[in-house]
Design a protein around this motif. Structure first.
Motif, mmCIF file in Angstrom:
data_model
loop_
_atom_site.group_PDB
_atom_site.id
_atom_site.type_symbol
_atom_site.label_atom_id
_atom_site.label_comp_id
_atom_site.label_asym_id
_atom_site.label_seq_id
_atom_site.Cartn_x
_atom_site.Cartn_y
_atom_site.Cartn_z
ATOM 1 N N UNK A 1 -7.821 5.568 5.193
ATOM 2 C CA UNK A 1 -8.572 4.398 5.639
ATOM 3 C C UNK A 1 -8.274 3.209 4.725
ATOM 4 N N UNK A 2 -8.646 2.035 5.178
ATOM 5 C CA UNK A 2 -8.298 0.811 4.454
ATOM 6 C C UNK A 2 -8.837 0.824 3.023
ATOM 7 N N UNK A 3 -10.037 1.349 2.836
ATOM 8 C CA UNK A 3 -10.614 1.398 1.489
ATOM 9 C C UNK A 3 -9.763 2.266 0.564
ATOM 10 N N UNK A 4 -9.205 3.348 1.099
ATOM 11 C CA UNK A 4 -8.348 4.230 0.305
ATOM 12 C C UNK A 4 -6.999 3.576 0.025
ATOM 13 N N UNK A 5 -6.485 2.846 1.019
ATOM 14 C CA UNK A 5 -5.215 2.135 0.826
ATOM 15 C C UNK A 5 -5.392 1.022 -0.202
ATOM 16 N N UNK A 6 -6.570 0.411 -0.205
ATOM 17 C CA UNK A 6 -6.857 -0.639 -1.187
ATOM 18 C C UNK A 6 -6.744 -0.081 -2.605
ATOM 19 N N UNK A 7 -7.203 1.155 -2.801
ATOM 20 C CA UNK A 7 -7.117 1.787 -4.120
ATOM 21 C C UNK A 7 -5.658 2.025 -4.516
ATOM 22 N N UNK A 8 -4.837 2.399 -3.542
ATOM 23 C CA UNK A 8 -3.405 2.642 -3.801
ATOM 24 C C UNK A 8 -2.705 1.327 -4.160
ATOM 25 N N UNK A 9 -3.009 0.272 -3.395
ATOM 26 C CA UNK A 9 -2.420 -1.048 -3.653
ATOM 27 C C UNK A 9 -2.898 -1.603 -4.989
ATOM 28 N N UNK B 1 -7.990 -7.775 1.499
ATOM 29 C CA UNK B 1 -7.585 -7.188 2.775
ATOM 30 C C UNK B 1 -8.550 -7.523 3.906
ATOM 31 N N UNK B 2 -9.727 -8.026 3.551
ATOM 32 C CA UNK B 2 -10.708 -8.397 4.562
ATOM 33 C C UNK B 2 -10.979 -9.908 4.598
ATOM 34 N N UNK B 3 -10.228 -10.647 3.775
ATOM 35 C CA UNK B 3 -10.425 -12.095 3.703
ATOM 36 C C UNK B 3 -9.972 -12.780 4.992
ATOM 37 N N UNK B 4 -10.847 -13.615 5.550
ATOM 38 C CA UNK B 4 -10.581 -14.243 6.850
ATOM 39 C C UNK B 4 -9.313 -15.092 6.836
ATOM 40 N N UNK B 5 -9.113 -15.891 5.794
ATOM 41 C CA UNK B 5 -7.936 -16.763 5.724
ATOM 42 C C UNK B 5 -6.660 -15.941 5.568
ATOM 43 N N UNK B 6 -6.741 -14.883 4.779
ATOM 44 C CA UNK B 6 -5.592 -13.992 4.586
ATOM 45 C C UNK B 6 -5.214 -13.344 5.915
ATOM 46 N N UNK C 1 -15.294 -4.781 15.142
ATOM 47 C CA UNK C 1 -14.296 -4.168 14.259
ATOM 48 C C UNK C 1 -14.744 -4.281 12.804
ATOM 49 N N UNK C 2 -14.782 -3.139 12.106
ATOM 50 C CA UNK C 2 -15.256 -3.145 10.720
ATOM 51 C C UNK C 2 -14.273 -3.839 9.787
ATOM 52 N N UNK C 3 -13.003 -3.489 9.894
ATOM 53 C CA UNK C 3 -11.969 -4.043 9.016
ATOM 54 C C UNK C 3 -10.742 -4.391 9.846
ATOM 55 N N UNK C 4 -10.367 -5.673 9.927
ATOM 56 C CA UNK C 4 -9.258 -6.106 10.794
ATOM 57 C C UNK C 4 -7.942 -5.368 10.591
ATOM 58 N N UNK C 5 -7.608 -5.024 9.357
ATOM 59 C CA UNK C 5 -6.314 -4.391 9.087
ATOM 60 C C UNK C 5 -6.373 -2.865 9.124
ATOM 61 N N UNK C 6 -7.525 -2.322 9.450
ATOM 62 C CA UNK C 6 -7.643 -0.861 9.517
ATOM 63 C C UNK C 6 -6.643 -0.301 10.529
#
Length: 378
Positions: A149-157, A172-177, A198-203
């Motif tokens: 999940x995105x939260x886990x990928x965030x830890x890897x990044x 990863x959840x920033x609107x402008x990004x 949608x909880x997280x756009x890049x999920x």
């Protein structure tokens, strides 16, 4: 009118006819000349274009022994790669190279520092870019497993960039990004990811793979672009099938994520896919536990009955159809299964402790399998 006058009149008419015929011949010659000229010019232009393209596709210098280093930055587009190759003198024309790549549906180019020569053909250059044969070794590799999940990928990044998990996840959840990425990938990141549900756009959009990193301090932006490029290249061969099945990338990745989360190593993903599609077709809720866990924001070994009551659009026990978006990233096998479900009449499945997945057509049959493999084996 006298005979002489009649003869004179006939002579005048005859002379005019001769003149008209002569003029007609001249006109025909002019038209023919113009036509031939146009055809010749078209041939020259067409032939010139053909020769130009043919020449541009040939090596810059077939006899060259010179080695040139070409750097392809992370996240480079085909246009950027083509311009870099032309700038380095490895290809003759960036535009022709770009058209060649698109016409042959080539993708999956890897970033890095390459050693190339002006004697290389375009197919050789493309093969080198796809296999990642580089001059220097990667500083390190970033592995993004399937089903994360995105939260886990965030830890890897975060680990790869030296930043905190919180900062990366916020990015990863920033609107402008997100809007900037949508502009860069309009066919992949559509307005679907901005749905309020949608909880997280890049999920689900950051593809699971091992990414070689060629610098000590890569940025979040660079790594995300690399992952999105990978997702785009993986989906590209399926564009025609997606269009035929009227599936958007968002729908495909959402279905693939459910299959990914439900599948075991022994699972037949295409059969799992058929169960989901059969349920959608008949209006049955999907009732898949991973969506409940995603709604809860927890990782649990067992889903309890009270968990099924969680109020969330992701709870597929409460709401029929696909959830608002992916619940994790999915690998190629799950993507292909989402595109090509088996033709079955199954509506239920469960996994036994040994990882074997058992399918059934009716609730009664499903309950018998549940009693056999789960309830009586606790």
């Amino acid at each position: 009118m006298s005979a002489d006058e009649k003869n004179a009149k006939k002579e005048i008419i005859r002379q005019k006819m001769i003149e008209h015929q002569s003029e007609a011949r001249v006109v025909r010659k002019i038209v023919l000349l113009i036509t031939v000229t146009i055809i010749v010019l078209a041939g020259v232009i067409g032939g010139g274009s053909y020769l130009y393209v043919k020449s541009a596709l040939k090596p810059v210098d077939p006899e060259s022994k010179e080695t040139r280093e070409v750097t392809i930055p992370i996240g480079s587009s085909v246009t950027g790669i083509a311009n870099e190759l032309e700038k380095s003198g490895v290809i003759k024309n960036a535009r022709i190279f770009k058209y060649y790549v698109k016409f042959n549906n080539e993708s999956g180019f890897m970033a890095g520092d390459y050693k190339m020569t002006p004697a290389m053909t375009i197919p050789e250059i493309i093969k080198s870019l796809k296999t990642g044969k580089v001059v220097q070794r990667a500083k390190f590799k970033m592995a993004v497993p399937e089903g994360k999940q995105l939260s886990e990928i965030a830890a890897i990044v975060a680990k790869a960039t030296g930043q905190t998990e919180e900062d990366v996840f916020a990015k990863l959840n920033d609107a402008e990004f997100i809007k900037g990425l949508m502009a860069k990938y309009p066919d992949l990141l559509t307005k679907d990811i901005l749905d309020k549900k949608v909880k997280h756009p890049l999920e689900g959009y950051l593809y699971p793979a091992t990414y070689p990193i060629y610098k000590d301090n890569p940025t979040v932006d660079e790594l995300v672009v690399d992952m999105l490029n990978k997702t785009k290249s993986v989906l590209a061969p399926y564009n025609e099938t997606m269009a035929e099945k009227k599936l958007t990338p968002h729908q495909l990745l959402t279905m693939a994520s459910l299959i990914e989360e439900e599948a075991t190593e022994k699972a037949d993903r295409h059969k799992i896919s058929s169960v989901f599609y059969n349920r959608i077709e008949t209006g049955m809720p999907l009732q898949t536990d991973p969506t409940v866990l995603y709604a809860l924001g927890k990782h649990k070994h067992r889903v309890l009955y009270k968990d099924l009551e969680v109020e969330s659009p992701y709870n597929t026990y409460k709401y029929a159809g696909l959830p608002p978006g992916p619940i994790a990233n999915a690998g190629k096998m799950s993507i292909e299964a989402a595109l090509n479900p088996d033709e079955t009449k199954y509506y239920y499945f469960l996994a036994s402790k040994d990882g074997e997945v058992h399918f059934s057509k009716t609730l009664q049959e499903h309950n018998r399998l549940k009693a056999k493999y789960i309830t009586n084996n606790k």
